[in-house]
Scaffold this motif. Structure first.
Motif, PDB file in Angstrom:
ATOM      1  N   UNK A 220      -0.427  78.055  62.899  1.00 57.45           N
ATOM      2  CA  UNK A 220       0.097  76.648  62.686  1.00 57.45           C
ATOM      3  C   UNK A 220       1.039  76.698  61.343  1.00 57.45           C
ATOM      4  N   UNK A 221       2.145  75.905  61.180  1.00 55.46           N
ATOM      5  CA  UNK A 221       3.012  76.223  59.857  1.00 55.46           C
ATOM      6  C   UNK A 221       2.055  75.840  58.675  1.00 55.46           C
ATOM      7  N   UNK A 222       1.454  74.737  58.684  1.00 55.40           N
ATOM      8  CA  UNK A 222       0.650  74.331  57.595  1.00 55.40           C
ATOM      9  C   UNK A 222      -0.513  75.163  57.341  1.00 55.40           C
ATOM     10  N   UNK A 223      -0.904  76.253  58.250  1.00 56.94           N
ATOM     11  CA  UNK A 223      -2.256  77.103  58.073  1.00 56.94           C
ATOM     12  C   UNK A 223      -3.274  76.507  58.417  1.00 56.94           C
ATOM     13  N   UNK A 224      -4.314  76.411  57.631  1.00 55.60           N
ATOM     14  CA  UNK A 224      -5.801  76.032  57.914  1.00 55.60           C
ATOM     15  C   UNK A 224      -6.529  76.718  58.438  1.00 55.60           C
ATOM     16  N   UNK A 225      -7.729  76.639  58.987  1.00 59.25           N
ATOM     17  CA  UNK A 225      -8.919  77.171  59.812  1.00 59.25           C
ATOM     18  C   UNK A 225      -9.255  76.697  61.281  1.00 59.25           C
ATOM     19  N   UNK A 226      -8.666  77.525  62.203  1.00 55.58           N
ATOM     20  CA  UNK A 226      -9.442  77.121  63.428  1.00 55.58           C
ATOM     21  C   UNK A 226     -10.586  77.677  63.555  1.00 55.58           C
ATOM     22  N   UNK A 227     -11.736  76.605  63.858  1.00 56.12           N
ATOM     23  CA  UNK A 227     -13.007  77.013  63.799  1.00 56.12           C
ATOM     24  C   UNK A 227     -13.824  76.783  64.942  1.00 56.12           C
ATOM     25  N   UNK A 228     -13.047  76.771  66.046  1.00 46.76           N
ATOM     26  CA  UNK A 228     -13.510  77.009  67.428  1.00 46.76           C
ATOM     27  C   UNK A 228     -14.188  78.306  67.649  1.00 46.76           C
ATOM     28  N   UNK A 229     -14.866  78.549  68.761  1.00 46.76           N
ATOM     29  CA  UNK A 229     -15.654  79.761  69.017  1.00 46.76           C
ATOM     30  C   UNK A 229     -14.202  80.478  70.022  1.00 46.76           C
ATOM     31  N   UNK A 230     -14.444  81.902  70.215  1.00 48.98           N
ATOM     32  CA  UNK A 230     -13.499  82.673  70.675  1.00 48.98           C
ATOM     33  C   UNK A 230     -13.765  82.159  72.357  1.00 48.98           C
ATOM     34  N   UNK A 231     -15.099  81.721  72.754  1.00 47.72           N
ATOM     35  CA  UNK A 231     -15.173  81.570  74.146  1.00 47.72           C
ATOM     36  C   UNK A 231     -14.255  80.158  74.407  1.00 47.72           C
ATOM     37  N   UNK A 232     -14.552  79.261  73.523  1.00 49.61           N
ATOM     38  CA  UNK A 232     -13.867  77.851  73.502  1.00 49.61           C
ATOM     39  C   UNK A 232     -12.318  77.922  73.684  1.00 49.61           C
ATOM     40  N   UNK A 233     -11.932  78.918  72.785  1.00 50.16           N
ATOM     41  CA  UNK A 233     -10.415  79.261  72.491  1.00 50.16           C
ATOM     42  C   UNK A 233      -9.880  79.846  73.985  1.00 50.16           C
ATOM     43  N   UNK A 234     -10.687  80.784  74.371  1.00 53.66           N
ATOM     44  CA  UNK A 234     -10.149  81.474  75.604  1.00 53.66           C
ATOM     45  C   UNK A 234     -10.073  80.453  76.842  1.00 53.66           C
ATOM     46  N   UNK A 235     -11.298  79.601  77.082  1.00 56.33           N
ATOM     47  CA  UNK A 235     -11.220  78.769  78.001  1.00 56.33           C
ATOM     48  C   UNK A 235     -10.023  77.733  78.056  1.00 56.33           C
ATOM     49  N   UNK A 236      -9.477  77.418  76.679  1.00 53.23           N
ATOM     50  CA  UNK A 236      -8.444  76.412  76.771  1.00 53.23           C
ATOM     51  C   UNK A 236      -7.169  77.165  77.366  1.00 53.23           C
ATOM     52  N   UNK A 237      -6.849  78.471  76.807  1.00 48.28           N
ATOM     53  CA  UNK A 237      -5.915  79.036  77.354  1.00 48.28           C
ATOM     54  C   UNK A 237      -5.886  79.570  78.932  1.00 48.28           C
ATOM     55  N   UNK A 238      -6.910  79.594  79.273  1.00 47.46           N
ATOM     56  CA  UNK A 238      -7.166  80.086  80.705  1.00 47.46           C
ATOM     57  C   UNK A 238      -6.726  78.866  81.475  1.00 47.46           C
ATOM     58  N   UNK A 239      -6.921  77.672  81.200  1.00 45.03           N
ATOM     59  CA  UNK A 239      -6.810  76.447  82.010  1.00 45.03           C
ATOM     60  C   UNK A 239      -5.448  75.776  81.459  1.00 45.03           C
ATOM     61  N   UNK A 240      -5.098  75.918  80.468  1.00 47.39           N
ATOM     62  CA  UNK A 240      -3.660  75.284  79.923  1.00 47.39           C
ATOM     63  C   UNK A 240      -4.086  74.038  79.211  1.00 47.39           C
ATOM     64  N   UNK A 241      -5.479  73.530  79.218  1.00 42.72           N
ATOM     65  CA  UNK A 241      -5.586  72.243  78.830  1.00 42.72           C
ATOM     66  C   UNK A 241      -6.853  72.416  77.869  1.00 42.72           C
ATOM     67  N   UNK A 242      -6.985  71.718  76.732  1.00 42.88           N
ATOM     68  CA  UNK A 242      -7.943  72.157  75.919  1.00 42.88           C
ATOM     69  C   UNK A 242      -7.618  71.319  74.476  1.00 42.88           C
ATOM     70  N   UNK A 243      -8.270  71.903  73.488  1.00 41.85           N
ATOM     71  CA  UNK A 243      -7.929  71.593  71.970  1.00 41.85           C
ATOM     72  C   UNK A 243      -8.487  72.535  71.046  1.00 41.85           C
ATOM     73  N   UNK A 244      -7.935  72.616  69.889  1.00 42.97           N
ATOM     74  CA  UNK A 244      -8.387  73.481  68.995  1.00 42.97           C
ATOM     75  C   UNK A 244      -8.893  72.645  67.734  1.00 42.97           C
ATOM     76  N   UNK A 483       3.114  91.893  58.694  1.00 41.89           N
ATOM     77  CA  UNK A 483       3.214  92.393  57.274  1.00 41.89           C
ATOM     78  C   UNK A 483       4.569  91.500  56.473  1.00 41.89           C
ATOM     79  N   UNK A 484       5.505  90.969  57.340  1.00 41.06           N
ATOM     80  CA  UNK A 484       6.504  90.032  56.813  1.00 41.06           C
ATOM     81  C   UNK A 484       6.187  88.768  56.204  1.00 41.06           C
ATOM     82  N   UNK A 485       6.890  88.273  55.395  1.00 40.77           N
ATOM     83  CA  UNK A 485       6.513  86.681  55.076  1.00 40.77           C
ATOM     84  C   UNK A 485       6.336  85.942  56.013  1.00 40.77           C
ATOM     85  N   UNK A 486       7.584  85.961  56.789  1.00 41.36           N
ATOM     86  CA  UNK A 486       7.577  84.861  57.926  1.00 41.36           C
ATOM     87  C   UNK A 486       6.673  85.175  59.150  1.00 41.36           C
TER      88      UNK A 486
END
Length: 752
Positions: A220-244, A483-486
């Protein structure tokens, strides 16, 4: 003279519902395909695509100067996007905001809004040009890579989609609400997307989960910490629906002498900082999080929100958990990968499907660019062959041109030239003749011929196409390397447990109070622990008097017991203040009209209560287990029709016996262990009666004996140390109490 046609003859009768549904469907399809959903190939909605196209035609590339946004908006509105200028400018502003887009496509100069949620300046004050990312997204537009279509008025042309290699859909994300569907895609890291795409080129049949080793989660542009588990993130990407689940980034700063403050340096995506601070300040003012004392906004270009605890003894993690639960310092970033595919059909895609669709588009662009270049090479070779003939026969060509009125047909007939070759020779300038050297012509032709053969091989070989695309992606990745700033990842992927439930003591400021309930059911809470014997404390309405009065704290839960066996719970901090006579307790709980209040006492953690009904049945209950969550309370003691709940007394931790006295003035003492511990029921028989019922019951410590107040103003108590004459098994009839026991057959308040 002919009569005009009757307008009523043109009216077509149709059912209203079908006419309405047809027209609404047209509107819905227009909203879905031409306004709200992005294209999977370039990740843009029509307004964004037209904005960038208009800026390109104005030559606002990254190396050029800025131009007024009003000029850009005017061109786009007049030529390509016939909608309001405000909506076009709003879209342009978002493309320029570094806190909205991970890789901005517009380079803005002036006030384009800020993370506080302030609006941008008017378009007449701001200027803009394209960024390098926008240039990469539009690269190849002049090379026949995509189709063009007429604009809304047919005067201009615009591209249907952008061909560039920049993975804009997932890199910058998108959001939109159409009719019956919506899209919400968070930004991602370009380097990770390219790595995942390269893996898909090599292994198109790989499992969706394999992409997780490359795409860790949103960036995300504003940074932060995504605190979901890898399994939950993978499930969201596999279905195309979910949240972080995304949290603010914070640290503890030592202020010396044991004091500290929590400093928030990054806030969740799309959360206005000013609104966030207002919410936290409201928590402080309303005392909903008493462990937080103050908040300060010390931000400049970098976010710095300082949170000051109430005392240095506060646990920093507990404070932040409270803020995570109560404010947008923790929020959910939705994922709904609903996009238009290459056929303009909306649908939800998984991460793998979206990347695969983008790669298919890039392969198509690669082939079309190659074919376009081949055509250019063929045209150039045709001219070079004509130039070579002219060079070899230069004198004859000059003679024909000088002598013939129409030299073109003669040249074509004599040298076998094509029309284009003859036209090119005739259009040559005289000074170009010295450059018509055979070696130079043959050298250029050989190079073009080799390039053409390479392109033909590329077009015919999918393997070569894959190799070429991977090489192009690798070059793009160099510009967005971690390694780049962007290109560095801004959002950390770090699994964390959900924020802890905040203890009641932390949510409510702990203050001493004196709770008073009158005989007519009026309740109030006076600040401080007042003297219960003082006249100014116990003031009541005429004809009313005290029923219950005790010391408590604002963090306590109070148990109110009715003679029906139903228990109700009151929050001590919600009781009316001590000014006046309070409020009727029946306004706070749904107490039955005929029910009488038997007891009111604090529900202490770990404390047990002795419960007994008038028919002599009773049991022991844990106070924490009978706390009710609603106004209706909860049934704890199941009393028989002719009986009422009569005794509700706290049990000291050291108590080991129970004393019960009946209306017949018979006393029994038996071990407390003979009573069951229950959360609801009627219990067991404590004492047997022929006439009357139970008068009172109390728990005690046998070795200390049974004590009772002697009455009068002396305040003395009497104790019967030897209770062996009354010790018996539970359910016995009992015998007369010791001499001097109160005549009302009541144990009275427990002596302190």
């Amino acid at each position: 003279m002919t009569s005009s046609a009757d307008p009523l003859d043109q009216i077509v009768e149709a059912p209203f519902d079908s006419a309405l549904s047809e027209r609404y469907l047209v509107y819905a399809l227009s909203t879905i395909t031409a306004r709200s959903l992005p294209d999977v190939r370039d990740g843009l909605k029509p307004v964004h695509r037209r904005l960038l196209w208009g800026m390109r035609l104005l030559r606002l590339d990254p190396a050029a100067g800025y131009k007024k946004c009003a000029r850009v908006v005017g061109d786009v509105m007049g030529k390509y996007h016939p909608h309001g200028d405000a909506s076009i400018y709003d879209a342009m502003v978002r493309l320029a905001q570094p806190f909205s887009l991970r890789y901005p496509l517009v380079d803005g100069q002036g006030n384009f809004g800020n993370v506080d949620g302030d609006n941008a300046a008017a378009m007449r004050y701001t200027e803009a040009r394209l960024t390098a990312a926008a240039g990469e997204l539009m690269a190849g537009l002049d090379e026949g890579t995509v189709d063009f279509r007429p604009t809304y008025n047919g005067e201009e042309e615009e591209p249907e989609v952008f061909p560039g290699l920049f993975p804009n859909l997932l890199a910058n994300g998108a959001s939109g609400i159409a009719v019956g569907m919506a899209t919400s895609i968070p930004p991602h890291n370009v380097a990770e997307l390219i790595d995942a795409a390269t893996h898909l080129i090599d292994k198109p049949e790989s499992e969706p989960g394999e992409l997780m080793q490359f795409v860790k989660g949103p960036d995300l542009p504003t940074g932060g910490i995504c605190v979901d588990s890898p399994a939950a993130i993978a499930e969201a990407y596999a279905s195309g629906r979910g949240s972080f689940r995304v949290r603010a980034r914070w640290t503890v700063e030592d202020q010396g002498r044991g004091t500290w403050v929590a400093v928030v340096s990054e806030i969740p995506y799309q959360i206005p900082k000013s609104k966030l601070i207002e919410t936290i300040a409201a928590l402080i003012n309303e005392k909903k999080l008493p462990i937080l004392a103050d908040i300060r906004d010390e931000s400049d270009e970098q976010i710095r929100i300082v949170l000051e605890p109430r005392s240095r003894a506060v646990d920093p993690q507990l404070l932040m958990d409270g803020l995570f639960r109560l404010t947008d310092l923790e929020t959910r970033v939705p994922l709904n990968l609903n996009v238009l595919d290459a056929t303009r059909t909306p649908g939800v895609m998984s991460l793998k499907q979206a990347l695969a669709a983008w790669l298919d588009h890039q392969f198509e662009v690669l082939v079309r660019r190659s074919k376009h270049r081949l055509a250019k090479i063929a045209d150039r070779i045709e001219l070079l062959d004509g130039y070579l003939i002219a060079y070899l026969n230069l004198d004859r060509v000059i003679a024909i041109i000088r002598e013939e009125d129409e030299p073109k047909p003669v040249l074509i007939a004599e040298f076998g030239l094509t029309d284009r070759q003859a036209e090119a020779i005739l259009n040559m300038r005289l000074r170009s003749l010295r450059k018509l050297e055979e070696m130079e012509i043959r050298k250029e032709r050989t190079a073009l011929d080799a390039e053409g053969k390479g392109l033909e091989a590329l077009i015919e070989s999918p393997a070569r196409q894959r190799t070429r695309l991977k090489k192009d992606l690798a070059k793009l990745r160099e510009r967005y390397a971690p390694e780049t700033e962007l290109g560095r990842r801004r959002t950390t992927i770090e699994e964390q447990a959900p924020a802890r439930e905040i203890p009641l003591e932390a949510m409510i400021e702990r203050e001493p109070i004196t709770v008073i309930l009158s005989q007519r059911g009026w309740i109030r809470a006076m600040s401080g622990h007042r003297d219960l014997a003082a006249a100014d404390t116990l003031k009541f309405k005429e004809g009313d008097g005290p029923a219950f009065a005790f010391h408590a704290h604002t963090t306590d839960k109070l148990l109110l017991a009715a003679d029906t066996g139903r228990f109700y719970t009151l929050a001590a901090d919600k009781l009316p203040g001590g000014r006046g006579f309070g409020e009727p307790v029946r306004l706070m709980v749904d107490l039955e009209a005929e029910a009488q209040i038997v007891a009111l006492l604090p529900a202490r953690n770990g404390e047990r209560l002795l419960l007994a009904a008038a028919d002599g049945k009773g049991f022991v209950a844990k106070a924490a287990e009978i706390v009710a969550e609603t106004r209706k309370g909860r049934q704890v003691v199941n009393v028989r029709p002719n009986a009422k709940l009569k005794v509700v007394r706290p049990i000291d931790a050291e108590d080991d016996y129970v004393a019960v006295i009946g209306d017949n003035r018979k006393l029994v003492v038996f071990p407390i262990g003979e009573l069951p511990e229950m959360a609801r029921g009627s219990g067991v028989q404590l004492q047997r009666y022929r006439d009357g019922g139970l008068s009172d019951a109390i728990s005690l410590r046998l070795e200390k004996g049974l004590s009772w107040a002697m009455g009068g103003e002396s305040g003395r108590t009497r104790t019967e140390a030897d209770l062996s004459p009354w010790r018996t098994a539970r359910g016995a009839g009992g015998r007369m109490p010791p001499v001097g026991f109160p005549r009302d057959n009541r144990f009275g308040p427990r002596p302190q």
